[in-house]
Scaffold this motif. Structure first.
Motif: not given
Length: 83
Positions: A1-2, A7-8, A63-67
Protein backbone atom coordinates in the motif's frame (compact mmCIF):
# COMPACT_ATOMS: atom_id res chain seq x y z
CA UNK A 1 0.00 0.00 0.00
CA UNK A 2 1.31 3.41 -0.98
CA UNK A 3 1.81 5.81 1.90
CA UNK A 4 0.10 8.92 0.53
CA UNK A 5 1.35 11.03 3.44
CA UNK A 6 4.94 10.50 2.26
CA UNK A 7 4.21 12.26 -1.01
CA UNK A 8 6.41 15.41 -1.10
CA UNK A 9 3.44 17.61 -2.01
CA UNK A 10 1.48 16.35 1.01
CA UNK A 11 4.53 16.87 3.23
CA UNK A 12 4.83 20.41 1.87
CA UNK A 13 1.22 21.10 2.83
CA UNK A 14 1.80 19.89 6.39
CA UNK A 15 5.11 21.74 6.73
CA UNK A 16 3.63 24.96 5.38
CA UNK A 17 1.04 24.91 8.17
CA UNK A 18 3.81 25.53 10.70
CA UNK A 19 5.01 28.60 8.79
CA UNK A 20 1.44 29.87 8.60
CA UNK A 21 1.05 29.42 12.36
CA UNK A 22 4.33 31.16 13.19
CA UNK A 23 3.63 34.01 10.79
CA UNK A 24 0.13 34.57 12.11
CA UNK A 25 1.50 34.89 15.63
CA UNK A 26 4.07 37.42 14.47
CA UNK A 27 1.45 39.36 12.51
CA UNK A 28 -0.94 39.31 15.46
CA UNK A 29 1.69 40.82 17.75
CA UNK A 30 1.99 43.66 15.27
CA UNK A 31 4.57 46.38 15.62
CA UNK A 32 7.68 46.58 13.53
CA UNK A 33 8.24 42.81 13.54
CA UNK A 34 4.70 42.18 12.33
CA UNK A 35 5.02 44.78 9.59
CA UNK A 36 8.41 43.41 8.51
CA UNK A 37 6.99 39.88 8.43
CA UNK A 38 4.09 41.00 6.23
CA UNK A 39 6.48 42.61 3.76
CA UNK A 40 8.78 39.58 3.87
CA UNK A 41 5.87 37.21 3.32
CA UNK A 42 4.67 38.97 0.18
CA UNK A 43 8.19 39.42 -1.18
CA UNK A 44 9.04 35.74 -0.62
CA UNK A 45 5.83 34.58 -2.26
CA UNK A 46 6.53 36.57 -5.43
CA UNK A 47 10.13 35.35 -5.53
CA UNK A 48 9.09 31.72 -5.01
CA UNK A 49 6.43 31.97 -7.71
CA UNK A 50 8.96 33.47 -10.12
CA UNK A 51 11.44 30.71 -9.32
CA UNK A 52 8.80 28.02 -9.84
CA UNK A 53 7.74 29.56 -13.15
CA UNK A 54 11.35 29.72 -14.35
CA UNK A 55 11.87 26.08 -13.38
CA UNK A 56 8.77 24.91 -15.22
CA UNK A 57 9.46 27.12 -18.26
CA UNK A 58 12.92 25.57 -18.40
CA UNK A 59 11.28 22.14 -18.56
CA UNK A 60 11.99 21.37 -14.92
CA UNK A 61 9.72 18.97 -13.11
CA UNK A 62 6.97 19.63 -10.62
CA UNK A 63 8.94 17.46 -8.19
CA UNK A 64 11.80 19.95 -8.44
CA UNK A 65 9.43 22.84 -7.71
CA UNK A 66 7.92 21.06 -4.70
CA UNK A 67 11.37 20.19 -3.36
CA UNK A 68 12.46 23.82 -3.66
CA UNK A 69 9.31 25.08 -1.95
CA UNK A 70 10.00 22.64 0.89
CA UNK A 71 13.48 24.15 1.24
CA UNK A 72 11.97 27.64 1.47
CA UNK A 73 9.48 26.44 4.09
CA UNK A 74 12.24 24.84 6.18
CA UNK A 75 14.25 28.07 6.13
CA UNK A 76 11.20 30.05 7.23
CA UNK A 77 10.42 27.64 10.08
CA UNK A 78 13.99 27.93 11.40
CA UNK A 79 13.94 31.72 11.09
CA UNK A 80 10.54 32.17 12.71
CA UNK A 81 11.26 29.76 15.57
CA UNK A 82 14.54 31.49 16.36
CA UNK A 83 12.90 34.87 16.87
Amino acid sequence: MWAWWLNPAVLLAFEAQKVIELRLVRLAWGGREGRDEAVSMVTEKFAAAREATETLMGFGSIDTVVARYREHVAVNVRRLRAA
